[in-house]
Design a protein around this motif. Structure first.
Motif, PDB file in Angstrom:
ATOM      1  N   CYS A 170      -1.233  -3.577   3.478  1.00 43.07           N
ATOM      2  CA  CYS A 170      -0.056  -3.247   4.276  1.00 43.07           C
ATOM      3  C   CYS A 170      -0.010  -4.191   5.481  1.00 43.07           C
ATOM      4  CB  CYS A 170      -0.106  -1.795   4.760  1.00 43.07           C
ATOM      5  SG  CYS A 170       1.254  -1.448   5.906  1.00 43.07           S
ATOM      6  N   SER A 207      12.030  -3.696   2.513  1.00 44.45           N
ATOM      7  CA  SER A 207      11.236  -3.747   3.746  1.00 44.45           C
ATOM      8  C   SER A 207      11.427  -5.111   4.420  1.00 44.45           C
ATOM      9  CB  SER A 207       9.751  -3.546   3.405  1.00 44.45           C
ATOM     10  OG  SER A 207       8.937  -4.174   4.365  1.00 44.45           O
ATOM     11  N   ALA A 214       0.821  -1.231   0.000  1.00 43.93           N
ATOM     12  CA  ALA A 214       0.000   0.000   0.000  1.00 43.93           C
ATOM     13  C   ALA A 214       0.847   1.269   0.000  1.00 43.93           C
ATOM     14  CB  ALA A 214      -0.935  -0.024   1.205  1.00 43.93           C
ATOM     15  N   GLU A 256       2.094  -4.598   7.907  1.00 43.69           N
ATOM     16  CA  GLU A 256       2.477  -4.024   9.209  1.00 43.69           C
ATOM     17  C   GLU A 256       1.316  -3.240   9.821  1.00 43.69           C
ATOM     18  OE1 GLU A 256       6.311  -2.016   9.381  1.00 43.69           O
ATOM     19  OE2 GLU A 256       7.178  -3.527   8.061  1.00 43.69           O
ATOM     20  N   VAL A 295       1.487   4.793   4.906  1.00 50.08           N
ATOM     21  CA  VAL A 295       1.392   3.758   5.945  1.00 50.08           C
ATOM     22  C   VAL A 295       2.742   3.259   6.430  1.00 50.08           C
ATOM     23  CG1 VAL A 295      -0.922   2.907   5.367  1.00 50.08           C
ATOM     24  CG2 VAL A 295       1.052   2.011   4.125  1.00 50.08           C
ATOM     25  N   ARG A 305       4.915   4.272  13.665  1.00 53.61           N
ATOM     26  CA  ARG A 305       5.281   3.182  14.607  1.00 53.61           C
ATOM     27  C   ARG A 305       6.801   3.058  14.649  1.00 53.61           C
ATOM     28  NH1 ARG A 305       2.904   1.252  10.039  1.00 53.61           N
ATOM     29  NH2 ARG A 305       4.319   0.267   8.553  1.00 53.61           N
TER      30      ARG A 305
HETATM   31  S1  SF4 Z   1       4.576  -3.380   5.480  1.00 49.10           S
HETATM   32 FE1  SF4 Z   1       5.965  -1.692   4.998  1.00 49.10          FE
HETATM   33  S2  SF4 Z   1       6.575  -2.059   2.873  1.00 49.10           S
HETATM   34 FE2  SF4 Z   1       4.777  -3.315   3.268  1.00 49.10          FE
HETATM   35  S3  SF4 Z   1       3.051  -2.034   2.643  1.00 49.10           S
HETATM   36 FE3  SF4 Z   1       3.328  -1.679   4.805  1.00 49.10          FE
HETATM   37  S4  SF4 Z   1       4.640   0.098   4.900  1.00 49.10           S
HETATM   38 FE4  SF4 Z   1       4.823  -0.694   2.827  1.00 49.10          FE
END
Ligand code: SF4
Length: 337
Positions: free
Chosen positions: A51, A119, A18, A53, A25, A62
């Motif tokens: 997303c 990531s 996302a 996370e 995000v 965060r």
């Molecule tokens: S976990 Fe990190 S890399 Fe994956 S969508 Fe969310 S913010 Fe982006």
């Protein structure tokens, strides 16, 4: 056998991190709209942003998280952990977030995923954004995506006209072939006839070996053999090509077009002609469109998408296609072009 491009009318669903579709995000409340360069072509797909996370409930902004004691695969098998900057173990939350995003992608019937490399969660080949560092790839969600055998596209490649062209044509071929019913040897031969040229461009040795394997198949092919051949072809379609190979394929296809139609297309250059990748991308789009209009097989991009509602009547067709190519180019070309 008639040489023809396969035309699909159903939009492919693509999952996307996302934060790469503009949602702020990331841990630091930021995101990028990496699809902006696609222009009107964005409408040719259905998008499913997720997303993991955020779905973990960790919130925005965060503390950044990292893999501790192994890669994403080891987190999935319980051998490694995920910790935040303060050292808190957030493995359970992140696994729940990843699981729920994967369920969403499955519900949406997503064929492909555009991932944010670097990531610790969505990364596939890097889990660190620091220069030179690869981190501990794949990330946790990256490991799940690999396990599901999704067609994986790095978000940065969407920004390059030629890389995106390469990913798009292979994705369309992948999507079509993945769900194509293969009941007998004939079905397999017909499909290979469509995909052969593209596979040869990507991996000539594989294509030659497979050609030999197909020629030696018995009359009745076992289901397992069929499955394994399909898997090998899909694996090949996942691999990127190179500018050099693409330029040579374009020229071969153009030569075939000239021979078949006895006419030239202004603006298509030979592989020796020096030009930048943006110009090559323009030529590819022009050749793709011309071959489609003239019903000549464009083997380097064997599966194409056309919205049924936008399949115009013959007299309106030229104008509509001109507008479409202009809009596509407007979206992918830099300002000065
Ligand atoms: S976990 Fe990190 S890399 Fe994956 S969508 Fe969310 S913010 Fe982006």
């Amino acid at each position: 056998m008639e040489k023809k491009n396969v035309v699909i009318h159903d939009k492919i669903t693509i999952g996307i991190s996302a934060c790469c579709m503009g949602s702020p995000v990331r841990y630091n409340n930021k995101g990028w709209d990496m699809l902006a360069t696609l222009g009107r072509e964005k409408q040719d797909f259905m998008w499913c942003p997720v997303c993991p996370e955020t779905m973990s409930g960790l919130g925005v902004p965060r503390d950044p998280i990292h893999l501790s004691g192994g890669d994403g695969l080891m987190v999935l098998s319980g051998e490694a952990k995920i910790k935040n900057r303060r050292g808190r173990d957030v493995t359970e939350e992140v696994l729940l977030g990843c699981g729920s995003c994967m369920e969403t992608l499955k519900r949406a019937n997503a064929t492909a995923y555009i991932y944010m490399d670097g990531s610790p969660t969505c990364g596939v080949y890097r889990t660190s954004l620091k220069k030179q560092k690869r981190g501990n790839p794949p990330g946790i969600f990256g490991a799940m995506l690999l396990d599901e055998e999704m067609f994986l596209i790095p978000a940065t490649d969407v920004q390059s006209p030629i890389k995106w062209w390469d990913w798009r044509r292979r994705l369309l071929a992948f999507h079509w072939f993945r769900s194509l019913p293969l009941e007998n040897k004939d079905d397999l031969y017909k499909a290979w006839y469509v995909l052969k040229f593209l596979c040869q461009e990507i991996d000539d040795t594989f294509a030659r070996d497979l050609g030999r394997k197909l020629a030696d198949l018995p009359k009745n092919v076992e289901e397992d053999t069929m499955k394994s051949i399909r898997k090998e072809i899909l694996e090949t379609l996942r691999k990127p090509s190179t500018v050099k190979k693409i330029t040579h394929s374009l020229w071969k296809n153009y030569s075939y077009y000239r021979k078949t139609k006895g006419q030239e297309v202004e603006g298509i250059n030979s592989p020796d002609f020096r030009r930048n990748v943006t110009t090559i991308a323009k030529e590819l789009l022009l050749m793709e469109r011309t071959a489609f209009e003239e019903e000549v097989f464009f083997a380097t991009s064997p599966v194409i998408y056309r919205d049924k509602r936008r399949m115009p009547k013959v007299e309106a067709y030229d104008a509509e296609m001109d507008e479409e190519i202009e809009n596509t180019l407007k979206g992918i070309l830099p300002e000065e072009e």
